[in-house]
Write an enzyme that holds these catalytic residues in place. Structure first.
Site, PDB file in Angstrom:
ATOM      1  N   ASP A 139       2.299  -0.383  -4.252  1.00  0.00           N
ATOM      2  CA  ASP A 139       1.674   0.185  -5.498  1.00  0.00           C
ATOM      3  C   ASP A 139       1.610   1.694  -5.697  1.00  0.00           C
ATOM      4  O   ASP A 139       2.378   1.842  -4.331  1.00  0.00           O
ATOM      5  CB  ASP A 139       0.033  -0.365  -5.286  1.00  0.00           C
ATOM      6  CG  ASP A 139      -0.260  -0.306  -4.099  1.00  0.00           C
ATOM      7  OD1 ASP A 139       0.435   0.133  -3.408  1.00  0.00           O
ATOM      8  OD2 ASP A 139      -1.360  -0.594  -4.028  1.00  0.00           O
TER       9      ASP A 139
ATOM     10  N   ASP B  69      -3.607  -4.242  -1.845  1.00  0.00           N
ATOM     11  CA  ASP B  69      -5.212  -4.119  -1.640  1.00  0.00           C
ATOM     12  C   ASP B  69      -6.133  -4.880  -1.876  1.00  0.00           C
ATOM     13  O   ASP B  69      -7.033  -5.758  -1.246  1.00  0.00           O
ATOM     14  CB  ASP B  69      -5.167  -2.405  -1.238  1.00  0.00           C
ATOM     15  CG  ASP B  69      -5.678  -2.007  -2.353  1.00  0.00           C
ATOM     16  OD1 ASP B  69      -5.276  -2.825  -4.020  1.00  0.00           O
ATOM     17  OD2 ASP B  69      -5.420  -0.742  -2.693  1.00  0.00           O
TER      18      ASP B  69
ATOM     19  N   ASP C  30      -4.509  -9.942  -5.264  1.00  0.00           N
ATOM     20  CA  ASP C  30      -2.864  -9.229  -4.622  1.00  0.00           C
ATOM     21  C   ASP C  30      -2.769 -10.557  -3.518  1.00  0.00           C
ATOM     22  O   ASP C  30      -1.236 -10.482  -3.493  1.00  0.00           O
ATOM     23  CB  ASP C  30      -2.416  -8.112  -4.065  1.00  0.00           C
ATOM     24  CG  ASP C  30      -3.103  -6.773  -5.225  1.00  0.00           C
ATOM     25  OD1 ASP C  30      -2.301  -6.966  -5.904  1.00  0.00           O
ATOM     26  OD2 ASP C  30      -3.095  -5.549  -4.472  1.00  0.00           O
TER      27      ASP C  30
END
Length: 831
Positions: A308, A577, A581
């Site tokens: 990410d 995080d 996810d």
């Protein structure tokens, strides 16, 4: 029940008070399964087959009337037991340290500042800040809450999250250790920790690390069983043949036991346990927590890194750099000046749309900008009362907060979110929408994150269930920057050089995502979440060939991307995080959670946790994985190579009609070299130069593959041939038995040291590695030569080994033959 002294909710405990309570009340942890005690560990070590064989050999020496040989053998047994015990203890301590690292983390107020600490350091009286996805670290009484929902299924068995609120009934305002925040935010006072918590009282325990068998451990177990079975058969055969030919059955049994000791690859399980345990420990020292030992094996095979943007590629340190309303614009990078009055309303409602006690870096930046640019104005409303809020959802990437001011009867609503979501809420016409979208594109092309802000009023309760009911007015755009971490571009370049694809997955605008990816060195096609939704699996697989930037991606789409990469045969490492996810982290071969900003749910779903939230840590983990697997293969080659001459010298002399060359005491002496060499020297070896310029290894590659066995057998086979020729020449030259044995053994030991040195690197010759430090090798080499000197120079010890002091010419011949063998080992590197 622990009774805390209530602190100031604004500042929390002082560090000194927290330390004192931690010493008095103990850590906030539940009883875990304890590591093996020293007594149990020693019992397990002594029960190993190798030591049982040695004890049996000692007993036979006693039966043969040779107590000195038996006592010396048992003395060496004690030394080897001590060494093995030390190695096992070191592994235990490594895994215990990992269990400490894996405890949940907590965001607390200490000395008036927010701090992220290990959950075990919490004490009654701490003020804890909680957000969606956090695991409640202790029993907590709520001080404040917003739309708080908690999953208490682990305590109650009820799968539906329950509502919690400050100021409610005792049950409504109490959060219990181990439960999960599924929605909302809260702050609360710790009232019970560890065994005194609700979870502690029902006797739950933390899961331990390191208990599962890894694929290579299963493979090694099969190899050990096969070799041990064959060795046992050969040992029995040798005992019978020797006893029949020589009529000395006890000597035959001794020869058979010696052969069994020579064949038994007892080092393999030891070095696997130590390599994996110390590998996880080394990752922990590098601030990388390995929650799954099998993940360490796969690190070196990783082909795709899905990362990410925020906090991994960027610094996760947001700053407001621009404001725009269509009529006015402000550049925050210009020298400090007053914010134009026309922009006060935009920033005012951006602040109102954010949490007062912000967790998110973006909200923290907006709050800081409001404090800076709206100071001494009427636009900061600390006396306004929050009535309700509408959180961000998958269906609408916008959030609203409803306020009531002391001098307004109507409710005031502030909204912020993705520009397209705010445009939708405001029901703007096409021309106005196009103008806003154009400005968003201009800002995004500079790598800025852009959010839109809107306001509305609502006459009276009850409030609607949907944000679309409010009649929002568009206020403007807020542009924020999260700079690229300086270490990211070179780290990405290293990944590309190592044959790994780096893929960025973000929820940002396409232009922002592309700009950030370009700065990071990630180049390739761009695919948005809306385009992804329109593709079937076949079309998506084709797009993955060249797409490296995925923008406006919803959490559930991350899971689909991971699955698509896996279907293409890639080994996927995935960072995440958030709560949403977790499925993607589980689906990836190696799920990687962010330790500092990540939720506890993400940490629990992941195989690795980066305690430092940056991309270079992930690259470092891959380097560790490649080093570990490569060094493990070197150690296996050494084990194979070193056992070939030991096995050959244990039974071939019997076939040739020679006296026994190797006896149990000789095998034991060699174990003093082999075991620490495998477990310590090879494990400590640094990564090969150029290892990160090679493509990832094939994940289907076996540890005991054909190339490894061929290398080991060629090294060991030639060494055995040299030793047999050496002994045959000595016998033919009339050299006495004891002197010939000592010369052959000396050559074997020196060649073994050369074998270690040569296998430490399969790229560089031994003579080019003198400047590189592998301290365990130097220590073991010095200790081996010292022991050898004692054996050769002390008459009593020399006789127990059935040695005679060789002539200087024979000593020189041993050194030259060992160097000749090293030359052969080096020649094999060129093949």
């Amino acid at each position: 029940m622990q009774q805390p002294v209530p602190p100031s909710a604004a500042s929390g405990l002082s560090s000194a008070a927290a330390r004192q309570r931690l010493q008095t009340l103990g850590p906030n942890e539940l009883p875990v399964s304890r590591p093996r005690s020293n007594a149990r560990l020693l019992r397990d070590v002594v029960a190993e087959p190798m030591f049982l064989l040695l004890v049996a050999c000692g007993a036979i020496y006693l039966l043969l009337g040779d107590p000195d040989e038996a006592l010396m053998l048992l003395g060496f047994v004690a030394i080897v037991v001590a060494m093995t015990f030390f190695q096992q203890r070191r592994t235990e301590r490594s895994l215990h340290a990992l269990r400490d690292l894996s405890s949940p983390r907590a965001l607390v107020l200490r000395d008036g500042q927010q701090r992220r600490i290990a959950g075990r350091e919490l004490v009654p009286g701490d003020v804890v800040l909680l957000a969606e996805g956090d695991r409640v670290p202790a029993d907590i009484d709520l001080l404040a809450s917003s739309n708080l929902m908690v999953d208490e299924s682990m305590l109650t068995g009820e799968s539906v999250p329950v509502s919690k609120q400050a100021g409610g009934t005792p049950e409504q305002s109490r959060l219990y250790s181990g439960t999960l925040i599924t929605q909302g935010t809260a702050s609360g006072l710790v009232v019970a920790t560890g065994p005194a918590s609700a979870l502690g009282r029902i006797g739950a325990s933390l899961a331990t690390l390191g208990g599962e068998l890894t694929p290579i451990q299963l493979e090694t177990r099969g190899v050990v069983k096969t070799v041990a079975s064959g060795g046992a058969l050969l040992a029995v055969t040798l005992a019978l043949v020797y006893g029949y030919l020589n009529g000395a059955w006890l000597q035959g049994v001794l020869a058979g036991l010696t052969l069994a000791m020579a064949i038994l690859p007892e080092e393999l399980p030891v070095i696997l346990t130590l390599f994996l345990g110390l590998g996880a420990w080394r990752l922990g020292r590098a601030q990388i927590l390995a929650r799954s030992i099998p993940a360490i094996e796969l690190l070196g095979a990783t082909t795709v890194l899905c990362v990410d943007k925020t906090g991994t590629l960027t610094a996760n340190r947001m700053e407001v750099l621009g404001l725009w309303t269509g009529q006015a614009e402000f550049d925050g990078r210009q020298p400090a000046g007053e914010l134009p009055e026309a922009l006060h309303g935009l920033l005012e409602y951006a602040v109102l749309a954010s949490h007062r006690q912000a967790f998110d870096p973006m909200e923290q930046a907006i709050t800081a900008a409001g404090t800076r640019w709206l100071a001494n104005t009427e636009h900061l409303h600390r006396d306004w009362q929050l009535i309700d809020d509408y959180p961000l959802s998958r269906q609408l990437l916008a959030m609203s907060r409803v306020w009531q001011s002391p001098d307004h009867s109507a409710y005031l609503v502030a909204a912020k979110g993705a520009p397209e979501a705010i445009i939708d809420l405001c029901h703007l016409d096409a021309a106005h929408s196009a103008a806003i979208s154009a400005q968003v594109g201009i800002m995004a092309e500079r790598g800025l994150r852009v959010i839109a802000v809107a306001s509305a009023t609502f006459a009276a309760p009850p409030l609607p269930d949907n944000q679309h009911v409010f009649e929002f007015a568009f206020l403007g755009l807020v542009a924020l920057q999260d700079p690229i971490r300086p270490e990211v571009p070179p780290a990405v370049a290293q990944c590309h050089a190592a044959g790994m694809q780096v893929v960025m997955i973000t929820g940002d605008h396409p232009a922002t995502a592309t700009a950030i990816a370009t700065q990071a060195g990630i180049h390739g096609g761009v695919l948005s979440g809306s385009e992804l939704a329109s593709l079937d699996d076949t079309a998506l697989s084709l797009r993955l060939q060249d797409c490296r930037v995925f923008c406006r991606i919803a959490p559930e789409q991350k899971l689909r991307l991971v699955q698509a990469f896996r279907q293409r045969g890639e080994i996927v490492a995935m960072t995440g995080d958030g709560v949403n996810d977790a499925p993607a982290l589980k689906a990836a071969h190696i799920g990687v959670a962010m330790g500092a900003r990540g939720t506890d749910v993400a940490r629990e779903a992941a195989a690795l946790v980066l305690l430092k939230d940056d991309f270079s840590s992930l690259l470092q983990a891959v380097q560790h994985g490649r080093r570990l697997f490569a060094n493990l293969r070197k150690a296996i080659v050494f084990i194979v190579a070193v056992h070939v001459p030991i096995v050959g010298l244990s039974f071939l002399p019997v076939l040739f009609g020679w006296p026994l060359l190797l006896m149990p005491v000789h095998i034991l002496f060699l174990q003093l070299v082999i075991d620490p060499a495998c477990a310590l020297v090879f494990e400590a070896e640094a990564i090969e130069a150029g290892a990160m310029q090679n493509p990832p290894r094939n994940p289907q590659q076996h540890l005991f593959d054909r190339s490894l066995l061929r290398r080991g057998l060629l090294q060991g086979g030639v060494l055995l041939l040299v030793l047999l020729l050496c002994h045959a020449v000595l016998r033919a030259g009339g050299v006495p038995e004891y002197s010939a044995r000592s010369t052959t053994f000396l050559t074997l030991v020196l060649a073994n040291l050369g074998l270690i040195a040569s296998n430490l690197s399969w790229r560089q010759p031994v003579w080019q590695r003198s400047h590189q430090a592998n301290r365990p090798f130097y220590w073991i080499g010095a200790a081996t030569l010292s022991l050898l000197a004692v054996v050769m120079s002390v008459p009593a010890v020399r006789s127990l080994f059935a040695f005679a002091l060789p002539a200087p010419s024979l000593l020189l011949a041993s050194v030259l033959l060992a160097l000749l063998c090293v030359g052969w080992f080096e020649l094999l590197k060129r093949r």
